[in-house]
Design an enzyme around this catalytic site. Structure first.
Site, PDB file in Angstrom:
ATOM      1  N   VAL A  61      44.613  65.881  41.727  1.00 28.45           N
ATOM      2  CA  VAL A  61      43.835  66.330  40.572  1.00 28.45           C
ATOM      3  C   VAL A  61      43.159  67.666  40.871  1.00 28.45           C
ATOM      4  O   VAL A  61      43.123  68.557  40.019  1.00 28.45           O
ATOM      5  CB  VAL A  61      42.813  65.255  40.142  1.00 28.45           C
ATOM      6  CG1 VAL A  61      41.896  65.771  39.035  1.00 28.45           C
ATOM      7  CG2 VAL A  61      43.545  63.998  39.671  1.00 28.45           C
ATOM      8  N   ALA A  64      45.762  70.293  40.504  1.00 29.58           N
ATOM      9  CA  ALA A  64      46.035  70.533  39.080  1.00 29.58           C
ATOM     10  C   ALA A  64      44.910  71.321  38.422  1.00 29.58           C
ATOM     11  O   ALA A  64      45.159  72.272  37.666  1.00 29.58           O
ATOM     12  CB  ALA A  64      46.243  69.198  38.359  1.00 29.58           C
ATOM     13  N   GLU A  65      43.673  70.953  38.728  1.00 30.19           N
ATOM     14  CA  GLU A  65      42.547  71.653  38.123  1.00 30.19           C
ATOM     15  C   GLU A  65      42.467  73.095  38.597  1.00 30.19           C
ATOM     16  O   GLU A  65      42.122  73.996  37.835  1.00 30.19           O
ATOM     17  CB  GLU A  65      41.226  70.937  38.411  1.00 30.19           C
ATOM     18  CG  GLU A  65      40.062  71.596  37.699  1.00 30.19           C
ATOM     19  CD  GLU A  65      38.845  70.704  37.565  1.00 30.19           C
ATOM     20  OE1 GLU A  65      37.854  71.204  37.004  1.00 30.19           O
ATOM     21  OE2 GLU A  65      38.874  69.545  37.998  1.00 30.19           O
ATOM     22  N   THR A  66      42.806  73.326  39.841  1.00 31.46           N
ATOM     23  CA  THR A  66      42.816  74.685  40.379  1.00 31.46           C
ATOM     24  C   THR A  66      43.780  75.567  39.592  1.00 31.46           C
ATOM     25  O   THR A  66      43.422  76.654  39.140  1.00 31.46           O
ATOM     26  CB  THR A  66      43.201  74.665  41.873  1.00 31.46           C
ATOM     27  OG1 THR A  66      42.196  73.941  42.593  1.00 31.46           O
ATOM     28  CG2 THR A  66      43.327  76.065  42.438  1.00 31.46           C
TER      29      THR A  66
END
Length: 146
Positions: A61, A64-66
């Site tokens: 996650v 992905a957020e990065t």
């Protein structure tokens, strides 16, 4: 205003300048491709596992957020910031070793919102995680970083 979409090297330079001393560095995330429309990065499984030796879901996650956040930042443009407002993820299979690769694809980049789908795959190309992130795009507040 610098248009990072027209200058991929400038976009990569912008992203890399923000990495030192962050969770990105600690997780070992390395950028391969960077633009507002598509970002690709890798992350080692080793060092990012939970106690059973599997890739930690939170690491997927964070990866992905990065990517989604940097894509949104590039889409927002100079003088604007991207602030994450939602992320969700589905973990499909475990990764035990090697490197995972994440590909973030813009679903929508508008004046106020940017959304990305991020697919994380293992060394064999099997989907490990699918995430979606949405960021609010707004004008930067003078004298602050967000």
């Amino acid at each position: 205003m610098t248009d990072h979409a027209d200058h991929p090297a400038d976009a990569l330079e912008t992203v890399l300048a923000a990495v030192p001393g962050t969770l990105i560095e600690r997780l070992g995330i390395e950028f391969v491709e960077v633009s507002a429309e598509r970002l690709v990065a890798t992350m080692p499984v080793a060092g990012n596992t939970q106690p059973y030796g599997l890739l930690h879901g939170g690491a997927s996650v964070a990866l992905a957020e990065t990517l989604g956040s940097f894509g949104a930042m590039l889409a927002a443009g100079e003088g604007r910031v991207a602030v994450g407002v939602d992320i969700n993820a589905t973990h499909h299979r475990a990764a035990r070793s090697g490197v995972v690769t994440a590909v973030a694809t813009a679903l929508q980049t508008g004046r106020t919102l940017a959304s990305y789908e991020v697919v994380v795959s293992d060394d064999a190309g099997r989907r490990v995680c699918t995430a979606r992130i949405t960021c609010l795009l707004r004008d930067a507040v003078p004298g602050s970083s967000g």
